[in-house]
Design a protein around this motif. Structure first.
Motif, short mmCIF file in Angstrom:
data_model
loop_
_atom_site.label_atom_id
_atom_site.label_comp_id
_atom_site.label_asym_id
_atom_site.label_seq_id
_atom_site.Cartn_x
_atom_site.Cartn_y
_atom_site.Cartn_z
N ASP A 44 11.22 30.70 70.94
CA ASP A 44 12.50 30.72 71.64
C ASP A 44 13.01 32.13 71.86
N ASN A 45 12.55 33.07 71.01
CA ASN A 45 13.11 34.41 71.08
C ASN A 45 12.21 35.38 70.32
N VAL A 46 11.50 36.25 71.05
CA VAL A 46 10.70 37.28 70.39
C VAL A 46 11.45 38.61 70.30
N GLY A 47 12.68 38.62 70.78
CA GLY A 47 13.53 39.79 70.60
C GLY A 47 13.56 40.77 71.75
N ILE A 48 12.47 40.83 72.53
CA ILE A 48 12.43 41.74 73.68
C ILE A 48 11.89 40.99 74.90
N ALA A 49 12.17 41.54 76.07
CA ALA A 49 11.56 41.07 77.31
C ALA A 49 10.31 41.91 77.54
N THR A 67 12.51 51.87 76.25
CA THR A 67 13.40 52.26 75.16
C THR A 67 14.82 52.54 75.63
N ASN A 68 14.99 53.03 76.86
CA ASN A 68 16.32 53.44 77.31
C ASN A 68 17.05 52.28 77.99
N ILE A 69 17.02 51.13 77.32
CA ILE A 69 17.63 49.92 77.88
C ILE A 69 18.84 49.47 77.07
N GLY A 70 19.16 50.20 76.00
CA GLY A 70 20.25 49.78 75.13
C GLY A 70 19.76 48.75 74.12
N ASP A 93 19.51 54.58 67.83
CA ASP A 93 19.05 53.27 68.28
C ASP A 93 18.32 52.57 67.13
N CYS A 94 18.89 51.50 66.63
CA CYS A 94 18.31 50.75 65.52
C CYS A 94 17.64 49.46 65.99
N TYR A 95 17.43 49.35 67.31
CA TYR A 95 16.80 48.15 67.88
C TYR A 95 15.32 48.42 68.16
N ALA A 96 14.51 47.37 68.05
CA ALA A 96 13.09 47.47 68.39
C ALA A 96 12.91 47.25 69.89
N HIS A 97 11.99 47.99 70.48
CA HIS A 97 11.65 47.82 71.89
C HIS A 97 10.17 47.49 72.07
N SER A 98 9.52 47.25 70.95
CA SER A 98 8.14 46.76 70.94
C SER A 98 8.02 45.81 69.76
N PRO A 110 8.88 43.54 64.37
CA PRO A 110 9.35 44.67 65.19
C PRO A 110 8.50 45.91 64.96
N LEU A 111 8.26 46.66 66.02
CA LEU A 111 7.49 47.90 65.98
C LEU A 111 8.38 49.06 66.42
#
Length: 553
Positions: A44-49, A67-70, A93-98, A110-111
């Protein structure tokens, strides 16, 4: 035709030729079949698009956004954060983008990725390392590496090379070469190519990229395929060449494909059809399908209809020509996935508009399966639809079980969940008809196989058929690479049908049949660069689950 409420098994054929460029154009009433293939929601949700997706030889799926997506929808573990003063959205930025996703368990890890991977390129190297190149802003010349590990390990992560590429590579393409290095071709406002690691003191000018730079710059993410003679097929916009990268020499200019532009941002897709041991892997045929009308990207408000055709060309012929076929569904931003039964799956995308934020609408929810060896006019089969639109920044990748993983779709500049086409964090699995339980009696199971094999070597595997003996001369061994998929193009995708000796029956107890099968690996790195491949046994067009086989130089 785009209506999917009625289906017809009748076909009428219309042929046409114009001899100026010797292009044969075929228009058909397409056979349409409903009710094939099925869908499963894996997460349902892997956290990123996932804008970029690749399957490792451990069976995990590496997903990348920019990475520069907020904020994404998943945070980095243990309070880890990326402090980058050059980031456009979040300096802290404490969010994962991979992320790393395991389809069988559903686990998401998260990577940490440092530089911006927006619209970048990549491919797996000989040792299974995912080498990732370019992007935008902080990552526009970056080289990154991900060394996969087992799910039980869970410590592997992205690392960035200190060395950079010579040029900015945003919307470039990447191809693994026979010597284990990579060639990176093009990019936005780039008419050059270069090698990773560097092979010369600078980038190399490629005239094709400048010649195809129209007012929309329809020469980005060029289609690059390694040919069995060691040269490259390179396609941009509507033109293509055979290129000797060792000598920096254009060997042939090929005919222009009819119709619309096919590469980004017009977003058709391309595959090299399966290479066959039966002809010594010498015959090469390229298939290109879909795309946006010229002007659809420049004038997104018009939402122009997408292309409804495919072109295929035998590039090894002395006088090649494009053979055009009509698709049953218009499509741009579609992904093309080579399946182990030799078919090509055409999936994702839209029927109108082009790539870009909000530039497309009318999702193409029905996949289409294309049989390149079928009767002309009856090569396309419409599959059961999904209910999740997969538009801009979506991906499709083959999994070792023969299914296809669908991820991503974000038609907005940032993560948006209150619009017509929301940012898509769900991951689906499409199961082609051959995975139906109706075919389990034919499904081969590989019980023993080597881990690695050199070029031009015989190797043996053991295969069990559940309930009946093998059909005579119907067993195949098929190698499929694991490509890096982004923006409607799977970089490094290739399939090889191997030479196979007559199977030897080992056991017929308990209602099952066990066979020893001897195959022969590809003869050289030109045919199959050293890398990890999925090895499928295919019995009468029905594949079993693949094992990973490393081809070593």
């Amino acid at each position: 035709m785009d209506s999917l409420h009625t289906f017809s098994a009748s076909g009428t054929h219309t042929w046409g030729k114009h001899f100026g460029s010797l292009v044969v154009v075929i228009a058909f009433t397409i056979l349409q079949v409903n009710g094939q293939g099925s869908w499963k929601l894996l997460s349902d949700n892997v956290g990123i698009a996932s804008m970029h997706t690749a399957v490792t030889h451990y069976g995990s799926v590496i997903m990348l956004d920019r990475t520069n997506i907020g904020p994404s929808n998943i945070t980095l573990p243990k309070g880890r954060c990326r402090n980058n003063p050059d980031d456009l959205m979040l300096k802290h930025d404490c969010y994962a983008h991979s992320v790393e996703f395991w389809p069988k368990s559903g686990r998401v890890r998260p990577l940490f990725i440092w530089s911006d991977t927006w619209c970048s390129s990549g491919q797996f190297g000989a040792d299974g390392t995912l080498v990732q190149t370019g992007g935008d802003y902080t990552g526009i010349s970056a080289i990154r590496r991900f060394v996969p590990c087992a799910e039980s390990d869970g410590k592997c992560d992205w690392k960035e090379d200190k060395a950079k590429m010579y040029e900015h590579r945003w919307y470039a393409s990447n191809q693994l070469l026979p010597d284990g290095t990579f060639i990176v071709v093009g990019g936005r406002a780039q008419f050059t190519l270069e090698f990773v690691p560097p092979k010369s003191g600078n980038a190399t000018y490629l005239p094709l990229l400048e010649e195809t730079n129209d007012f929309q710059a329809d020469n980005m993410y060029p289609f690059v395929h390694l040919l069995p003679d060691g040269n490259l097929f390179i396609f941009a916009n509507r033109d293509s060449i055979i290129y000797d990268y060792k000598k920096n020499l254009t060997l042939r200019k090929l005919p222009r494909i009819p119709g619309t532009p096919r590469s980004y941002p017009s977003a058709g897709s391309s595959v090299m059809l399966p290479l066959q041991a039966g002809d010594g892997f010498s015959r090469v045929e390229i298939l290109i399908c879909g795309g946006a009308q010229l002007g659809a990207w420049a004038h997104p408000e018009r939402k122009l209809s997408a292309a409804n055709d495919c072109g295929r060309m035998v590039v090894t012929d002395p006088d090649p020509e494009w053979i055009m076929e009509k698709m049953p569904i218009r499509r741009n931003m579609g992904d093309m996935v080579l399946l182990p039964n030799h078919h090509t799956l055409i999936i994702n995308g839209a029927k109108r508009g082009s790539q870009g934020w909000g530039f497309a609408e009318d999702p193409a929810l029905h996949p289409v399966e294309y049989d390149p060896y079928g009767t002309p006019g009856y090569r396309f089969t419409i599959m059961n639809p999904t209910f999740i639109p997969r538009l801009y920044h979506s991906t499709a990748n083959l999994l070792p079980d023969g299914s296809v993983l669908l991820a991503g779709s974000n038609t907005h500049q940032f993560y948006t969940f209150n619009d017509t086409y929301n940012t898509e964090l769900r991951v689906e699995q499409f199961l082609p008809e051959y995975l139906s339980s109706d075919y389990d009696y034919l499904r081969p199971v590989i019980t023993e196989s080597p881990k690695s094999v050199g070029h031009g070597e015989n190797f043996t595997i053991t295969v069990t058929i559940p309930s009946r003996p093998l059909f005579e001369n119907q067993i195949e061994l098929v190698l499929l690479s694991s490509p890096f998929t982004t923006h409607s193009y799977s970089q490094g995708q290739r399939m090889l049908n191997l030479g196979v000796e007559e199977p030897i029956l080992l056991d017929a107890d308990s209602g099952s049949y066990s066979y020893q099968i001897t195959g022969r690996s590809p003869p050289s790195g030109n045919v199959a660069p050293a890398a990890y491949y999925m090895l499928f046994a295919v019995n009468y067009h029905v594949p079993g689950e693949a094992v990973w086989l490393q081809i070593v130089a």
